[in-house]
Write a protein that holds these residues in place. Structure first.
Motif, short mmCIF file in Angstrom:
data_model
loop_
_atom_site.label_atom_id
_atom_site.label_comp_id
_atom_site.label_asym_id
_atom_site.label_seq_id
_atom_site.Cartn_x
_atom_site.Cartn_y
_atom_site.Cartn_z
N GLU A 51 25.25 102.20 14.92
CA GLU A 51 24.41 103.40 15.05
C GLU A 51 24.93 104.55 14.20
OE1 GLU A 51 24.03 104.48 19.11
OE2 GLU A 51 22.80 102.75 19.67
N THR A 52 26.23 104.55 13.92
CA THR A 52 26.83 105.68 13.20
C THR A 52 27.43 105.28 11.86
OG1 THR A 52 28.92 105.34 14.38
CG2 THR A 52 27.37 106.89 15.35
N ALA A 53 27.59 103.99 11.60
CA ALA A 53 28.19 103.55 10.34
C ALA A 53 27.38 102.39 9.77
CB ALA A 53 29.64 103.11 10.56
N ARG A 54 27.17 102.43 8.46
CA ARG A 54 26.49 101.32 7.79
C ARG A 54 27.53 100.58 6.97
NH1 ARG A 54 23.95 99.09 3.50
NH2 ARG A 54 21.84 98.26 3.79
N PRO A 55 28.04 99.44 7.49
CA PRO A 55 29.08 98.73 6.77
C PRO A 55 28.53 98.02 5.54
CG PRO A 55 28.41 97.48 8.69
CD PRO A 55 27.67 98.78 8.75
N ASP A 56 29.43 97.64 4.65
CA ASP A 56 29.03 96.85 3.50
C ASP A 56 28.87 95.38 3.86
OD1 ASP A 56 29.14 98.91 1.32
OD2 ASP A 56 31.17 99.09 2.07
N ALA A 57 29.51 94.96 4.96
CA ALA A 57 29.38 93.59 5.45
C ALA A 57 29.80 93.56 6.91
CB ALA A 57 30.24 92.62 4.64
N VAL A 58 29.29 92.56 7.65
CA VAL A 58 29.67 92.35 9.05
C VAL A 58 30.27 90.96 9.18
CG1 VAL A 58 28.85 92.21 11.43
CG2 VAL A 58 27.82 93.87 9.86
N VAL A 59 31.48 90.89 9.75
CA VAL A 59 32.10 89.61 10.09
C VAL A 59 31.96 89.48 11.60
CG1 VAL A 59 34.22 88.26 10.12
CG2 VAL A 59 33.70 89.73 8.16
N LEU A 60 31.19 88.48 12.03
CA LEU A 60 30.67 88.45 13.40
C LEU A 60 31.02 87.13 14.09
CD1 LEU A 60 28.77 89.86 15.47
CD2 LEU A 60 26.85 88.84 14.23
N ASP A 61 31.79 87.23 15.16
CA ASP A 61 32.08 86.04 15.97
C ASP A 61 30.82 85.61 16.70
OD1 ASP A 61 33.51 84.02 17.22
OD2 ASP A 61 34.14 85.31 18.88
N TRP A 62 30.54 84.31 16.71
CA TRP A 62 29.35 83.79 17.38
C TRP A 62 29.48 83.94 18.89
CZ3 TRP A 62 26.13 79.30 15.25
CH2 TRP A 62 25.15 78.89 16.16
N MET A 63 30.60 83.49 19.45
CA MET A 63 30.77 83.41 20.90
C MET A 63 31.36 84.71 21.43
SD MET A 63 29.46 80.50 21.48
CE MET A 63 29.91 80.22 23.19
N LEU A 64 30.50 85.67 21.72
CA LEU A 64 30.93 86.96 22.28
C LEU A 64 30.48 87.07 23.73
CD1 LEU A 64 29.85 89.29 19.32
CD2 LEU A 64 32.20 88.68 19.93
N PRO A 65 31.22 87.81 24.55
CA PRO A 65 30.77 88.01 25.93
C PRO A 65 29.52 88.88 25.96
CG PRO A 65 32.67 89.41 25.43
CD PRO A 65 32.47 88.51 24.25
N GLY A 66 28.59 88.56 26.87
CA GLY A 66 27.37 89.35 26.96
C GLY A 66 26.43 89.04 25.81
N LEU A 67 26.27 90.01 24.93
CA LEU A 67 25.40 89.86 23.77
C LEU A 67 26.09 88.96 22.74
CD1 LEU A 67 22.60 91.19 23.12
CD2 LEU A 67 23.86 92.83 21.73
N SER A 68 25.48 87.82 22.43
CA SER A 68 26.13 86.87 21.52
C SER A 68 26.07 87.35 20.07
CB SER A 68 25.45 85.50 21.62
OG SER A 68 24.19 85.53 20.99
N GLY A 69 26.85 86.68 19.22
CA GLY A 69 26.81 87.00 17.81
C GLY A 69 25.43 86.78 17.20
N LEU A 70 24.74 85.73 17.66
CA LEU A 70 23.38 85.49 17.16
C LEU A 70 22.45 86.63 17.55
CD1 LEU A 70 22.66 81.68 17.64
CD2 LEU A 70 23.50 82.89 15.63
#
Length: 240
Positions: A51-70
Motif C-alpha cells: 500500500e505504501t511501497a511499489r517494489p521492483d520485484a516480489v519474492v513470495l513464499d507460496w505456503m503462508l499462514p492465512g492469506l497464501s502466496g497465490l
C-alpha cells in the motif's frame, strides 16, 4: 518490517517469508548483493507494505499462514498500480501441476526451496531486466508508444486514447500479431477478480480502432473470428 537502507543498485525487493530465520538470512544475502529489501512474514503484512511501497520485484513464499502466496499474487495482478511488478514464487512444492498453477495465477517465475542465493539472485536479475525493458519505446508499423510518458503517435501525429484503450494497445503492441482471446484480454486488462462482461472488450476494441485509425489508414487491429484480437498489419475482418 523493513530491512536496512542501502544505496539503490539492483532495485527494491519485497521478500515475503513466514520462517523468521530464513527471512532474516535471505534478506541479509540479498542486501549483500546490492538490493534494498522490504520484508513481510505473512500475506496480510505483504499487502500492507504494497500500500505504501511499489517494489521492483516480489519474492513470495507460496505456503503462508492465512492469506497464501497465490492469494497475494492474485491481489497484485488485480491491482492496476501493481500488476506489472514481477513476482517470483518460492515453494517446497515439486509437482509440475503446482508450477503451472503458480504461473497461471500470475507469477513470472517459480523457484523450488531450498535454493542458493546465487540462483535467487540470477532469477531476480533476469526478471528485473525484462521489467526494465518494458519502459523502452515501442513501435509497430507506423504507431509508436512511449510507456514513460504515455504518448502514442501514428505517422507523426499524436493520438488521444482513454486509459483502457491505452492498456489494450500497450498489451497488443508488446505482442505483435499474437491473438488474444476476449477472456485473456479481460484477465490481463481488468484483473482476475474483476467481474466485467465479455462483450465489454468489443466496445473498447472499437474505441481503440477509432482512436488509432485515421482516414485512409490501414486498420491495424485484426479480428480473428471465434478467437479474439491481434495487432497486425495484414487484412482485418470485423467479427466482434
Amino acid at each position: 518490517m523493513k530491512g536496512p537502507s542501502l544505496a539503490r543498485a539492483k532495485g527494491l525487493v519485497l521478500l515475503v517469508e513466514d520462517d523468521p530465520a530464513l527471512l532474516l538470512m535471505t534478506c541479509y544475502n540479498l542486501e549483500q548483493r546490492g538490493y534494498r529489501v522490504e520484508t513481510a512474514e505473512d500475506g496480510e503484512a505483504a499487502l500492507l507494505v504494497l500500500e505504501t511501497a511499489r517494489p521492483d520485484a516480489v519474492v513470495l513464499d507460496w505456503m503462508l499462514p492465512g492469506l497464501s502466496g497465490l492469494d497475494v499474487c492474485r491481489r497484485i495482478r488485480a491491482n492496476p498500480a501493481l500488476r506489472d511488478v514481477p513476482v517470483l514464487l518460492l515453494t517446497a512444492r515439486s509437482a509440475e501441476q503446482d508450477a503451472i498453477r503458480g504461473l497461471d495465477t500470475g507469477a513470472d517465475d517459480y523457484l523450488m526451496k531450498p535454493c542458493s542465493i546465487d540462483t535467487l539472485d540470477a532469477r531476480l536479475r533476469a526478471l528485473l531486466r525484462r521489467h526494465q525493458s518494458s519502459y523502452d519505446r515501442l513501435s509497430f508499423a507506423d504507431i509508436t508508444l512511449d510507456p514513460e510518458t504515455h504518448r502514442v503517435e501514428r505517422a507523426g501525429r499524436m493520438l488521444s486514447l482513454g486509459p483502457t484503450e491505452y492498456r489494450l494497445l500497450d498489451l497488443l503492441i508488446r505482442n505483435p500479431r499474437k491473438v488474444f482471446s476476449r477472456e485473456n484480454l479481460l484477465r490481463r486488462i481488468w484483473g482476475q477478480n474483476i467481474h466485467v462482461e465479455i462483450r465489454t472488450i468489443d466496445v473498447h476494441i472499437r474505441r481503440l480502432r477509432k482512436a488509432i485509425n485515421g482516414p485512409g489508414e490501414v486498420d491495424l487491429v485484426r479480428t480473428v473470428r471465434a478467437a479474439g484480437y491481434a495487432l497486425d498489419d495484414g487484412p482485418t475482418t470485423d467479427g466482434g
